[in-house]
Write an enzyme that holds these catalytic residues in place. Sequence first.
Site, PDB file in Angstrom:
ATOM      1  N   CYS A  72     -10.857  -3.538  -0.044  1.00 54.12           N
ATOM      2  CA  CYS A  72     -10.372  -2.372   0.248  1.00 54.12           C
ATOM      3  C   CYS A  72     -11.739  -1.154  -0.142  1.00 54.12           C
ATOM      4  O   CYS A  72     -12.175  -1.496  -1.077  1.00 54.12           O
ATOM      5  CB  CYS A  72      -9.246  -1.733  -0.739  1.00 54.12           C
ATOM      6  SG  CYS A  72      -8.893   0.016  -0.499  1.00 54.12           S
ATOM      7  N   CYS A 186     -12.525   1.074   6.830  1.00 52.89           N
ATOM      8  CA  CYS A 186     -11.486   0.772   6.082  1.00 52.89           C
ATOM      9  C   CYS A 186     -10.921  -0.652   6.657  1.00 52.89           C
ATOM     10  O   CYS A 186     -10.704  -0.807   7.752  1.00 52.89           O
ATOM     11  CB  CYS A 186     -10.360   1.990   6.368  1.00 52.89           C
ATOM     12  SG  CYS A 186      -8.602   1.677   5.837  1.00 52.89           S
TER      13      CYS A 186
HETATM   14  N1  DGL Z   1      -7.660  -0.236   3.213  1.00 53.67           N
HETATM   15  C1  DGL Z   1      -8.059   0.630   2.387  1.00 53.67           C
HETATM   16  C2  DGL Z   1      -9.578   0.549   2.706  1.00 53.67           C
HETATM   17  O1  DGL Z   1     -10.446  -0.254   3.120  1.00 53.67           O
HETATM   18  C3  DGL Z   1      -7.473   1.887   2.599  1.00 53.67           C
HETATM   19  C4  DGL Z   1      -6.175   2.201   3.018  1.00 53.67           C
HETATM   20  C5  DGL Z   1      -5.493   3.294   2.376  1.00 53.67           C
HETATM   21  O2  DGL Z   1      -5.718   4.350   2.524  1.00 53.67           O
HETATM   22  O3  DGL Z   1      -4.621   2.878   1.516  1.00 53.67           O
HETATM   23  O4  DGL Z   1     -10.049   1.688   2.291  1.00 53.67           O
END
Ligand code: DGL
Length: 268
Positions: A72, A186
Site C-alpha cells: 500500500c 495506489c
Molecule cells: N491501496 C492503497 C495505496 O496503495 C490505498 C487505498 C486506500 O485509500 O485505502 O495507497
Amino acid sequence: MQPIGVFDSGVGGLSVLKALRQALPQEKFVYVSDAGHAPYGERDVAHVLARSLAVGRHLVQSHQVKALVVACNTATAAAIAALRATYPTLPIVGVEPALKPAAARSRTGAVGVLATRSTLASDKFQALLQAQNPQVRFVLQACNGLAAAIECADTQQIHALCARYTAALGPVGSLPGAIDTVVLGCTHYTFATEVLQDLLGPNVELIDAGDPVAQRTVNLLAHATAVLPAHTDAAWVGLWTTGETQTLEGAAQRWLVGTGLARHVEVA
Ligand code: DGL
C-alpha cells in the site's frame, strides 16, 4: 515454514501479491486486508500509522512472518520508517509511486501520477518528487473515492471517477508536451487498468509497482538466505480481513487464481 506477510487497506495489495506469487511461487503468503479501517488514503496520517503498526504486529506475532510487504503506497508513506524501527531485523519492503521508471519511459517528458490524497501530501512522496529529473513535468492527481469504488467493485463509479481524474490530467498522448506515461500510485488502481487504458488511449503507458516490489522482496530474502528452494510444495496463500470476507474472496477469485476462502480477523 514461515510465511511472507503482505498487507493493504483492502483488496489493492492483491495486485502486489499476484506479482509476489509469480516471483516466489514456492513461498507461503499471509495477506491481511484492513478493510474494516479503510480507506487509508483519505484518513489522517496518525490513523494510517496506528493501523499499519497494528497489522504489522499481528502478522509478526500471530503468523511469525519472515518478511513483511507493505502493499500500500499510503501505508508505506506513513509507516514504513516506524515499522522498520520496530522490527529492525525483519526484511520489510514498501511500495511507492514508480516516478523514476515512468520518467525514464516517457518520451514527451510529461508524466501523470494518480494516487491517494494522503500519499501525494506525504513528506516521503514530496522527497521522491524532488529527487526526479527536473526536466520531467509531473502532473499529480489525487483520486478521492477511487480505491473505495474498486474495493466494492462498483463498475459505474469506477468508470465515472477514472473519467474525471484522467480528464483532470490535461492533454494525454504522444504529441509534444502531452502526458504519455501515467503512474498508478495506489495498489488498488492496478485493478482499474483496463478502464484507465481505454480512457487514456493506446499512446499512454500505465506503470505500477507490483513487479519491482516483488523483485525487491526476492533480493531481500536471498540476502537473508530465507528464500525456499524452487521444488517445495508448501506454496499457499492465507487471506484475512478486518472487513467483509466476501469482498476479499470475490476480489481474490477475480484476480488471483485458486486462493481459497478469506477469514475474518479483529486486529486491534
Ligand atoms: N491501496 C492503497 C495505496 O496503495 C490505498 C487505498 C486506500 O485509500 O485505502 O495507497
